[in-house]
Design a protein around this motif. Structure first.
Motif, PDB file in Angstrom:
ATOM      1  N   ILE A 163      61.147  29.996  44.264  1.00 43.74           N
ATOM      2  CA  ILE A 163      60.719  30.939  43.225  1.00 43.74           C
ATOM      3  C   ILE A 163      60.550  30.219  41.896  1.00 43.74           C
ATOM      4  N   SER A 164      61.559  29.464  41.498  1.00 46.61           N
ATOM      5  CA  SER A 164      61.477  28.772  40.204  1.00 46.61           C
ATOM      6  C   SER A 164      60.382  27.714  40.228  1.00 46.61           C
ATOM      7  N   ALA A 216      57.587  27.805  41.877  1.00 43.98           N
ATOM      8  CA  ALA A 216      56.291  28.485  41.741  1.00 43.98           C
ATOM      9  C   ALA A 216      56.022  28.889  40.298  1.00 43.98           C
ATOM     10  N   ILE A 217      57.080  29.242  39.578  1.00 51.92           N
ATOM     11  CA  ILE A 217      56.934  29.655  38.177  1.00 51.92           C
ATOM     12  C   ILE A 217      56.767  28.446  37.263  1.00 51.92           C
ATOM     13  N   VAL A 218      57.512  27.379  37.540  1.00 46.19           N
ATOM     14  CA  VAL A 218      57.558  26.210  36.648  1.00 46.19           C
ATOM     15  C   VAL A 218      56.354  25.285  36.827  1.00 46.19           C
ATOM     16  N   LYS A 269      52.921  23.359  37.009  1.00 43.30           N
ATOM     17  CA  LYS A 269      51.736  23.445  36.167  1.00 43.30           C
ATOM     18  C   LYS A 269      50.892  22.213  36.444  1.00 43.30           C
ATOM     19  N   ILE A 318      64.926  28.527  35.963  1.00 53.25           N
ATOM     20  CA  ILE A 318      63.544  28.524  35.457  1.00 53.25           C
ATOM     21  C   ILE A 318      63.506  27.900  34.069  1.00 53.25           C
ATOM     22  N   ILE A 340      61.351  24.576  33.112  1.00 57.06           N
ATOM     23  CA  ILE A 340      60.328  24.561  32.060  1.00 57.06           C
ATOM     24  C   ILE A 340      60.673  23.510  31.010  1.00 57.06           C
TER      25      ILE A 340
END
Length: 183
Positions: A169-170, A172-174, A176, A57, A61
């Protein structure tokens, strides 16, 4: 995706995949030197998975910031998958060397620890002795196979599946999205 953006994504992911692979090697060596039985514990495995996911993650980012602050889910997933799969490959190659060259007896030692851990868990659940003996024999065979070159290579194939899950998972988080003008 433009060709330069794709090569930037790939080169960034390769860099971070190698870094994460080295982190994995260092962690394995620390566990091995401190107490090799740590390599067969659930807590250490979960800690390692958290570190790998967290680093993936972090790398995603960082890449998103590097390319202007926005990234699609597809590209975030792809970046994460390359990071995780390459890290797992580096780790697998190291583990093959560890179990076959550095300490060829380590696989047997870890098999014994794994079986002892399984027996302790089965006893705590109150499993009957006859069922436990059968389950422990299967656990011993499975654990022993895991530390062979073939078992480690097969483990990499399974790891790629987990790499895809971690990349989802990563990603979906990263991800933007760039804001749409005029809304």
């Amino acid at each position: 995706m433009e060709e330069t953006e794709k090569s930037t994504l790939t080169s960034n992911a390769i860099k971070h995949g190698v870094i994460l692979g080295v982190i994995s090697i260092v962690l394995t060596l620390v566990y091995y030197v401190v107490d090799y039985t740590l390599l067969a514990t659930i807590k250490i495995a979960l800690l390692s998975l958290a570190i790998f996911l967290g680093y993936g993650i972090y790398a995603g980012i960082g890449y998103r910031k590097e390319i202007g602050g926005f990234i699609s889910f597809k590209n975030a997933f792809l970046h994460g998958f390359i990071v995780f799969a390459l890290s797992a490959l580096v780790s697998t190659i190291f583990n093959i060397l560890l179990y076959t060259v550095v300490d060829p007896e380590l696989g047997q030692k870890l098999t014994d620890v794994s079986v002892a851990n399984a027996e302790e868990m089965m006893r705590s659940f109150g499993m009957p002795e006859d069922q436990m003996d059968e389950a422990l024999e299967k656990a011993r065979t499975d654990a022993a196979d895991r530390y062979t070159v073939g078992g480690l290579a097969l483990g990499y194939i399974y790891a790629v599946i987990f790499c895809a899950i971690f990349a989802l998972i990563s990603g979906a988080i990263v991800k933007k999205k760039q804001p749409v003008e005029g809304m």
